[in-house]
Design a protein around this motif. Structure first.
Motif, mmCIF file in Angstrom:
data_model
loop_
_atom_site.group_PDB
_atom_site.id
_atom_site.type_symbol
_atom_site.label_atom_id
_atom_site.label_comp_id
_atom_site.label_asym_id
_atom_site.label_seq_id
_atom_site.Cartn_x
_atom_site.Cartn_y
_atom_site.Cartn_z
ATOM 1 N N ARG A 37 0.834 -1.202 0.000
ATOM 2 C CA ARG A 37 0.000 0.000 0.000
ATOM 3 C C ARG A 37 0.871 1.255 0.000
ATOM 4 O O ARG A 37 0.548 2.253 -0.646
ATOM 5 C CB ARG A 37 -0.929 -0.005 1.215
ATOM 6 C CG ARG A 37 -2.185 -0.841 1.036
ATOM 7 C CD ARG A 37 -3.199 -0.556 2.123
ATOM 8 N NE ARG A 37 -2.742 -1.049 3.423
ATOM 9 C CZ ARG A 37 -3.025 -2.260 3.908
ATOM 10 N NH1 ARG A 37 -3.770 -3.092 3.197
ATOM 11 N NH2 ARG A 37 -2.585 -2.624 5.086
ATOM 12 N N GLY A 38 1.992 1.205 0.751
ATOM 13 C CA GLY A 38 2.874 2.368 0.844
ATOM 14 C C GLY A 38 3.508 2.742 -0.487
ATOM 15 O O GLY A 38 3.713 3.923 -0.771
ATOM 16 N N VAL A 39 3.819 1.750 -1.318
ATOM 17 C CA VAL A 39 4.439 2.037 -2.622
ATOM 18 C C VAL A 39 3.414 2.040 -3.745
ATOM 19 O O VAL A 39 3.774 2.248 -4.914
ATOM 20 C CB VAL A 39 5.569 1.029 -2.929
ATOM 21 C CG1 VAL A 39 6.666 1.116 -1.885
ATOM 22 C CG2 VAL A 39 5.046 -0.391 -3.047
ATOM 23 N N GLY A 40 2.142 1.785 -3.422
ATOM 24 C CA GLY A 40 1.071 1.921 -4.402
ATOM 25 C C GLY A 40 1.021 0.831 -5.441
ATOM 26 O O GLY A 40 0.985 1.136 -6.638
ATOM 27 N N ILE A 41 1.006 -0.426 -5.019
ATOM 28 C CA ILE A 41 0.950 -1.529 -5.968
ATOM 29 C C ILE A 41 0.057 -2.627 -5.408
ATOM 30 O O ILE A 41 0.009 -2.850 -4.189
ATOM 31 C CB ILE A 41 2.367 -2.083 -6.261
ATOM 32 C CG1 ILE A 41 2.331 -3.048 -7.457
ATOM 33 C CG2 ILE A 41 2.960 -2.749 -5.044
ATOM 34 C CD1 ILE A 41 3.707 -3.475 -7.933
ATOM 35 N N ASN A 42 -0.679 -3.294 -6.298
ATOM 36 C CA ASN A 42 -1.526 -4.421 -5.913
ATOM 37 C C ASN A 42 -0.755 -5.717 -6.189
ATOM 38 O O ASN A 42 -0.572 -6.093 -7.348
ATOM 39 C CB ASN A 42 -2.830 -4.404 -6.716
ATOM 40 C CG ASN A 42 -3.717 -5.606 -6.398
ATOM 41 O OD1 ASN A 42 -3.491 -6.329 -5.424
ATOM 42 N ND2 ASN A 42 -4.736 -5.819 -7.220
ATOM 43 N N PRO A 43 -0.327 -6.425 -5.147
ATOM 44 C CA PRO A 43 0.489 -7.619 -5.373
ATOM 45 C C PRO A 43 -0.276 -8.772 -6.001
ATOM 46 O O PRO A 43 0.341 -9.717 -6.494
ATOM 47 C CB PRO A 43 0.967 -7.984 -3.961
ATOM 48 C CG PRO A 43 -0.079 -7.419 -3.062
ATOM 49 C CD PRO A 43 -0.554 -6.163 -3.718
ATOM 50 N N LEU A 44 -1.620 -8.726 -5.969
ATOM 51 C CA LEU A 44 -2.411 -9.810 -6.534
ATOM 52 C C LEU A 44 -2.774 -9.572 -7.996
ATOM 53 O O LEU A 44 -3.386 -10.430 -8.624
ATOM 54 C CB LEU A 44 -3.695 -10.007 -5.716
ATOM 55 C CG LEU A 44 -3.494 -10.389 -4.243
ATOM 56 C CD1 LEU A 44 -4.836 -10.543 -3.550
ATOM 57 C CD2 LEU A 44 -2.677 -11.662 -4.108
ATOM 58 N N ALA A 45 -2.396 -8.407 -8.536
ATOM 59 C CA ALA A 45 -2.670 -8.141 -9.948
ATOM 60 C C ALA A 45 -1.827 -9.060 -10.821
ATOM 61 O O ALA A 45 -0.740 -9.493 -10.424
ATOM 62 C CB ALA A 45 -2.365 -6.681 -10.274
ATOM 63 N N PRO A 46 -2.325 -9.409 -12.023
ATOM 64 C CA PRO A 46 -1.544 -10.276 -12.914
ATOM 65 C C PRO A 46 -0.147 -9.715 -13.158
ATOM 66 O O PRO A 46 0.027 -8.535 -13.421
ATOM 67 C CB PRO A 46 -2.378 -10.283 -14.206
ATOM 68 C CG PRO A 46 -3.763 -9.966 -13.762
ATOM 69 C CD PRO A 46 -3.634 -9.034 -12.594
ATOM 70 N N GLY A 47 0.838 -10.564 -13.051
ATOM 71 C CA GLY A 47 2.216 -10.153 -13.254
ATOM 72 C C GLY A 47 2.938 -9.700 -12.013
ATOM 73 O O GLY A 47 4.166 -9.579 -12.008
ATOM 74 N N ASN A 48 2.194 -9.424 -10.935
ATOM 75 C CA ASN A 48 2.829 -8.943 -9.706
ATOM 76 C C ASN A 48 3.102 -10.051 -8.699
ATOM 77 O O ASN A 48 3.735 -9.806 -7.671
ATOM 78 C CB ASN A 48 1.961 -7.872 -9.035
ATOM 79 C CG ASN A 48 1.972 -6.567 -9.803
ATOM 80 O OD1 ASN A 48 2.822 -6.368 -10.685
ATOM 81 N ND2 ASN A 48 1.052 -5.685 -9.492
#
Length: 606
Positions: A37-48
């Motif tokens: 959340r702090g770096v603004g990314i969804n880890p469950l999104a495809p490719g992450n």
């Protein structure tokens, strides 16, 4: 040469270093949602998903690969020098982890790279701490000292869960900054107080051995990391050609590494140490124990966060911290049993305690297997306590037995070899446990999810989309403390539902009740595997022989069949004799070169 209190200074400092290194190995598990959340990314999104896994496992991979090399360098140039450098390196990269100014994928890539470099410092600490303790303590107290150090290291992996859960919600950078004051203090303390107290082994650096070992082990561990990720239309990636190439190619390179080590004059991986039965049996037992224990933490966290805690009134946001708190009985078992078993092993030897500890651990896994998914907490807590006691009974005597069996001028490389087996087994265990869980979930989870969602008004298209997601996505959603249905279904699909149905689907009751059945199937397979691993470890431990320490003349730990009249292997007796001469001639400075293994141990047999 040293004050009477030096050994306790060495134990305190090395225990602090190992505790810091192992806390950092697990602290991210609970703090990952706050970091992403702090770096603004969804880890469950495809490719992450690969970013998520590498942030978790990159540290483990690099420590597994480098500990042998750093242990060997410690034998050659000084264990305290390598250890002190490790403290400093670890501290520097802890600071760099916290100061990233990036956002999104670049920020996660920065964290992964800094985390890997932090692992270099951790490997220096882990590779040399046991050797420093063994040098400082006599055989009559070595088990207690190594037991305290070993238990602190294992307990650190569970304390990291609580620390991460407490600091992550405040500010994700604190998860990395918390190590800085400890690192600065520990580095200064180590440089001022620790000194070389062992026997140096001059040698040439084994470049081909280091390169082939690193390439082979990295390939295998990377293959395992990507094997548990989805591939194409498959729930896991074990059929991915790149994964198969990494696993097979890595195994071939490791085979070449063994050939290289049998031919070079100064090998980094002392294969001749495996002629010592206590060393070989202890490491085999440690490998199997780590395989049984390594994935346990992930499975228990998912069990608590995804099912049990929400069903008992905890919001998904709060489950990461409470999962760490509810697992404290496991740490308590380690802390109670470890030092006591280490002290007893000084008098009785390692075999009975270590073997019994693995049997107790197997019984605790059986207890966990029999629990319903929605258990009474006191039964779960007692099973965790029993597991911690079993692992504590095993860990301290087993490590003392391994270190006691090593010649003084091989303690660094021997400790590094042992740590490599343990750290590699942790990564392997995560791959095995996740694979077993995903296999169990894949059989029933898609149909269960689809039926449950459509029964509460979700469109068949949206329900099918969620049901066809790889089971590992469901596991990661639970592991990260996200609201699984809200995360996986998405706001667009939820907006189409009546508010009452949307509230029910995203509430604390629907998902835990829905997944309990499929999850129980996966648990049965995973815990069954852990039971088998622990029982085989008990068998390996029982084969170690009676109480034995290098140079005591008992010969109980040797299995090379090359015995002299006193029962000590002739090669090892030669090492002991020449080491004694070196120690006597170097009374003013004990850090003197000692005899190497005889030529037949260092070159290819004729």
């Amino acid at each position: 040469m040293a004050s009477p209190h030096y050994k306790w200074i060495a134990l305190s400092n090395t225990t602090l270093g190992v505790l810091m290194a192992t806390i950092n190995a697990s602290i991210l598990l609970i703090a990952l949602p706050d970091i992403f959340r702090g770096v603004g990314i969804n880890p469950l999104a495809p490719g992450n998903t690969s970013l998520l896994l590498w942030l978790i496992m990159g540290y483990m991979v690099v420590t597994a690969v480098l500990v042998v090399s750093f242990g060997r360098l410690g034998d050659m140039y000084g264990r305290v020098k390598m250890y002190n450098a490790g403290f400093a390196v670890f501290t520097v990269f802890s600071i760099l982890l916290a100061v990233t100014w990036l956002q999104g994928v670049p920020a996660v890539m920065w964290l992964i790279v800094m985390r890997i470099l932090q692992g270099v410092g951790g490997a220096m600490l882990m590779a040399n701490s046991n050797a420093i303790i063994t040098d400082a303590f006599g055989v009559d107290q070595r088990g207690l000292a190594l037991g305290l150090n070993q238990v602190a290291g294992i307990a650190g992996s569970f304390l990291g869960l609580i620390i991460g859960g407490l600091l992550g919600p405040i500010d994700w950078r604190l998860v990395f900054l918390v190590s800085v004051p400890v690192g600065v203090f520990g580095t200064a303390w180590a440089y001022l107080k620790l000194h070389e107290n062992g026997i140096r082994q001059p040698a040439r650096l084994d470049w081909w051995g280091n390169i082939s070992f690193a390439v082979g082990l990295i390939a295998v561990l990377v293959g395992i990391t990507y094997g548990i990720q989805p591939y194409g239309g498959h729930t896991m990636g074990w059929g991915n050609p790149w994964v198969l190439a990494a696993l097979v190619g890595g195994a071939v390179v490791l085979g070449l590494f063994v050939v290289v080590e049998n031919r070079v004059a100064d090998p980094m991986f002392e294969l001749s140490l495996f002629r010592i039965r206590a060393f070989t049996a202890g490491n085999l037992a440690s490998l199997l124990s780590a395989i049984g224990r390594g994935g346990l933490m992930f499975i228990l966290i998912i069990w608590l966060q995804g099912i049990w805690l929400p069903r008992h009134g905890y919001s998904f946001v709060d489950t990461p911290l409470w999962a760490g708190i509810y697992m404290l009985p496991l740490t308590a078992g380690f802390l109670v049993a470890g030092p006591i078993s280490g002290a007893i092993s000084d008098r009785r030897g390692a075999r009975l305690l270590a073997t019994g500890g693995m049997v107790v651990a197997a019984l605790s896994f059986g207890w966990l297997l029999l629990l319903p998914v929605n258990f009474y907490y006191w039964t779960f807590a007692l099973a965790l306590l029993l597991n911690g006691i079993g692992m504590g009974l095993f860990a301290a005597p087993n490590r003392a037995g391994i270190m006691n069996a090593l010649p003084p001028n091989r303690r660094g490389v021997g400790a590094g070899m042992s740590t490599t087996f343990q750290n590699s087994a942790m990564v392997l265990s995560i791959g095995i446990f996740f694979s077993l869980m995903v296999t169990g979930l894949a059989r029933t989870l898609p149909a269960t999810l689809s039926a449950g969602l459509t029964a509460h008004g979700v469109a068949a298209v949206d329900a099918g989309r969620v049901a066809n997601l790889p089971p590992v996505s469901v596991l990661f959603a639970s592991l990260l403390g996200y609201n699984p249905v809200q995360t996986l279904l998405g706001p667009a699909a939820l907006a189409k539902l009546p508010p009452s149905d949307a509230a029910y689907l995203t509430g604390r009751g629907f998902f835990p009740a829905l997944i309990s059945g499929p999850f129980a199937d996966g648990l049965a397979v995973a815990f069954g595997f852990a039971i088998v691993a622990c029982l085989v470890a008990a068998m390996a431990s029982a084969l170690r022989g009676g109480k034995y320490a290098y140079g005591d003349g008992s010969g109980a730990g040797y299995g090379d069949g090359n015995m002299n009249a006193t029962g000590v292997g002739a090669d090892h007796a030669a090492i002991a004799a020449s080491s004694a001469v070196s120690a006597a001639s170097g009374a003013r400075d004990r850090w003197q070169p000692a005899a190497t293994f005889p030529p037949q141990h260092r070159t290819r047999p004729k």
